[in-house]
Design an enzyme around this catalytic site. Structure first.
Site, short mmCIF file in Angstrom:
data_model
loop_
_atom_site.label_atom_id
_atom_site.label_comp_id
_atom_site.label_asym_id
_atom_site.label_seq_id
_atom_site.Cartn_x
_atom_site.Cartn_y
_atom_site.Cartn_z
N HIS A 87 4.41 20.64 24.68
CA HIS A 87 5.19 19.99 25.73
C HIS A 87 4.42 20.06 27.05
O HIS A 87 3.78 21.06 27.34
CB HIS A 87 6.56 20.65 25.89
CG HIS A 87 7.57 19.74 26.51
ND1 HIS A 87 7.66 19.56 27.85
CD2 HIS A 87 8.48 18.92 25.93
CE1 HIS A 87 8.61 18.68 28.09
NE2 HIS A 87 9.12 18.26 26.94
N ASP A 121 11.79 16.62 19.48
CA ASP A 121 11.58 15.58 18.47
C ASP A 121 11.43 16.17 17.08
O ASP A 121 11.63 15.49 16.08
CB ASP A 121 10.33 14.75 18.81
CG ASP A 121 10.56 13.92 20.06
OD1 ASP A 121 11.64 13.32 20.16
OD2 ASP A 121 9.67 13.90 20.93
N HIS A 178 5.20 10.32 22.94
CA HIS A 178 6.46 10.41 23.70
C HIS A 178 7.59 10.31 22.65
O HIS A 178 7.58 11.05 21.67
CB HIS A 178 6.48 9.29 24.74
CG HIS A 178 7.59 9.34 25.76
ND1 HIS A 178 8.37 10.45 25.96
CD2 HIS A 178 8.06 8.40 26.65
CE1 HIS A 178 9.26 10.19 26.92
NE2 HIS A 178 9.09 8.96 27.35
N1 COA Z 1 -0.81 19.66 17.89
C1 COA Z 1 -2.00 20.26 17.98
N2 COA Z 1 -2.52 20.68 19.14
C2 COA Z 1 -1.81 20.47 20.24
C3 COA Z 1 -0.55 19.86 20.22
C4 COA Z 1 -0.05 19.45 18.99
N3 COA Z 1 1.14 18.85 18.88
N4 COA Z 1 -0.05 19.79 21.47
C5 COA Z 1 -0.97 20.34 22.26
N5 COA Z 1 -2.03 20.75 21.51
C6 COA Z 1 -3.23 21.42 22.00
C7 COA Z 1 -4.22 20.39 22.52
O1 COA Z 1 -5.07 19.92 21.52
C8 COA Z 1 -4.93 21.17 23.58
O2 COA Z 1 -5.85 22.01 22.96
P1 COA Z 1 -7.29 22.28 23.65
O3 COA Z 1 -6.97 22.94 24.98
O4 COA Z 1 -7.97 23.16 22.69
O5 COA Z 1 -7.92 20.94 23.83
C9 COA Z 1 -3.85 22.06 24.15
O6 COA Z 1 -2.88 22.23 23.11
C10 COA Z 1 -3.15 21.43 25.34
O7 COA Z 1 -2.69 20.16 24.94
P2 COA Z 1 -2.59 18.90 25.85
O8 COA Z 1 -2.55 17.68 25.00
O9 COA Z 1 -3.60 18.96 26.94
O10 COA Z 1 -1.18 19.15 26.51
P3 COA Z 1 -0.40 18.05 27.21
O11 COA Z 1 0.50 18.73 28.14
O12 COA Z 1 -1.29 17.02 27.77
O13 COA Z 1 0.37 17.35 26.01
C11 COA Z 1 1.95 16.55 24.58
C12 COA Z 1 1.70 17.44 25.77
C13 COA Z 1 3.43 16.51 24.31
C14 COA Z 1 1.44 15.14 24.88
C15 COA Z 1 1.22 17.11 23.34
O14 COA Z 1 1.66 18.43 23.12
C16 COA Z 1 1.38 16.27 22.11
O15 COA Z 1 0.69 15.26 21.96
N6 COA Z 1 2.30 16.66 21.19
C17 COA Z 1 2.53 15.93 19.98
C18 COA Z 1 3.39 14.69 20.22
C19 COA Z 1 4.81 15.04 20.56
O16 COA Z 1 5.47 15.82 19.88
N7 COA Z 1 5.31 14.42 21.61
C20 COA Z 1 6.67 14.62 22.08
C21 COA Z 1 6.67 15.38 23.35
S1 COA Z 1 8.29 15.82 23.86
#
Ligand code: COA
Length: 369
Positions: A255, A306, A216
């Site tokens: 996202h 971010d 987050h």
């Molecule tokens: N780096 C690498 N892979 C990523 C990624 C990232 N930052 N964000 C998503 N993915 C990949 C996941 O591994 C997943 O791959 P898979 O389908 O092969 O398993 C796919 O994209 C979907 O990701 P998922 O985590 O299920 O999406 P989500 O909607 O649950 O997650 C976040 C959203 C923001 C939690 C996630 O993108 C993340 O952890 N980002 C990094 C942290 C961040 O920048 N947070 C600030 C958010 S505003």
């Protein structure tokens, strides 16, 4: 005062709207208009009162923030008693929690009181962050200057000198863009706490604790740590490939809601370029672009806000471990607005768990297990 919306639900809100197509608005005002024309004091007013302020109302908001920036001496003493290695987000969370004990009307949850209290909390969050940063470096905190606007005062208290106009403008835009974002995790957490009729300090404490999470708000600190670790453009491919191979997430990408580029990124990217160039950190912006291009082409992932706000805060002089507190100081406006909206709804958030465990298990006496 209690207001009932038609068919209230746990997630009903009138504060900000976000959708997968890249639309974001505060009280119906498009984020692009906010980015181009607004300032943080105006954004606070819009989020809290539901409409753009008149000139007089805007001035009143500015004056209220100025008048409330100082911290109670007991809170300063508390901050100075914390270990020097305490994480700034933990200090912010602890200080906001402690604020409840310095408010003789803590339990007064009337909307008028909540609005005034909320404005005070928004003002004081920046003082907590900067006070802690000075105290942990064995320096005296810089007293807020009541003549200054919110972003200017934040930088002044951080640096101990009047910020340049471009610095204030850059931070102010970041504060506007980070101020609210629908029912994100920390906002929802704050609303859950408020829905149980706990006080505003408790709800803000919950929110800060949640924002700290590294997927987050904590992601901006992780972005900066990543860039400083990569160091050079030629190392980007190796770093990203390794991260993907090991199944690590790249901070600042992806996202939950947006399926197109986050509408705030275009502004932050431009400010990051400018701030990095002006402060001798142009290489950090070039490095960020290379990371963005690589992650985009290899996984189709887009940067979230971010990603570029990290280098902006760093270029403005915020220490790496304080980056998430800057986000928190902005989001205070959204949290306060949501807490008040939840208090008006006065409806307990209590989701039904989707139970997927066992049923009808025999109870086996301890000696027979
Ligand atoms: N780096 C690498 N892979 C990523 C990624 C990232 N930052 N964000 C998503 N993915 C990949 C996941 O591994 C997943 O791959 P898979 O389908 O092969 O398993 C796919 O994209 C979907 O990701 P998922 O985590 O299920 O999406 P989500 O909607 O649950 O997650 C976040 C959203 C923001 C939690 C996630 O993108 C993340 O952890 N980002 C990094 C942290 C961040 O920048 N947070 C600030 C958010 S505003």
């Amino acid at each position: 005062m209690k207001r009932r919306l038609e068919e209230p639900s746990e997630t009903e809100t009138r504060i900000s709207f976000v959708d997968s197509g890249g639309h974001l608005s505060y009280r119906g005002v498009n984020i692009h208009d906010m980015a181009k024309h607004s300032i943080y004091e105006e954004t606070i007013y819009l989020l809290l009162y539901g409409k753009l302020p008149t000139k007089t109302q805007l001035l009143e908001m500015r004056n209220k923030l100025s008048a409330r920036r100082r911290l109670p001496a007991g809170v300063v003493a508390l901050i100075s008693s914390l270990p020097h290695f305490a994480a700034p987000m933990d200090v912010l969370r602890t200080a906001i929690s402690a604020m409840a004990m310095f408010d003789p009307n803590e339990k007064d949850n009337r909307i008028e009181t909540l609005l005034e209290r909320g404005i005070g909390q928004i003002a004081q969050a920046t003082t907590i962050v900067t006070t802690h940063n000075h105290l942990r470096n064995s320096r005296l905190p810089i007293e807020p200057d009541p003549e200054m606007g919110h972003a200017e005062s934040f930088l002044y208290m951080l640096k101990g000198r009047e910020p340049e106009a471009w610095e204030t403008k850059a931070l102010d835009l970041c504060l506007v863009l980070h101020a609210d974002h629908g029912l994100n995790a920390s906002t929802f957490a704050a609303r859950v706490t408020a829905s149980a009729r706990a006080d505003m300090y408790a709800a803000l404490t919950t929110a800060v604790g949640t924002l700290k999470g590294t997927i987050h708000g904590g992601a901006n600190q992780k972005v900066m740590e990543m860039l400083l670790e990569i160091k050079e453009e030629r190392m980007v491919n190796r770093y990203i490939d390794e991260a993907f191979r090991e199944g690590r997430k790249i901070p600042g990408f992806g996202h939950r809601i947006y399926k197109v580029e986050d509408p705030r990124v275009v502004y932050l990217r431009n400010v990051s370029r400018d701030a990095c160039e002006r402060t001798g950190h142009a290489y950090l912006f070039d490095l960020s672009r290379k990371v963005e291009d690589t992650v985009r082409s290899e996984k189709g992932l887009l940067p979230n806000m971010d990603f570029y706000s990290a280098t902006i805060y760093y270029a403005l002089g915020f220490p790496v471990d304080t980056l998430t507190t800057v986000f928190a100081c902005s989001r205070m406006a959204g949290w306060v607005a949501h807490i008040i909206e939840q208090c008006e709804l006065d409806s307990l958030i209590r989701p039904m768990g989707d139970y997927v465990g066992l049923l009808n298990q025999p109870y086996v006496a301890v000696e027979d297990r």
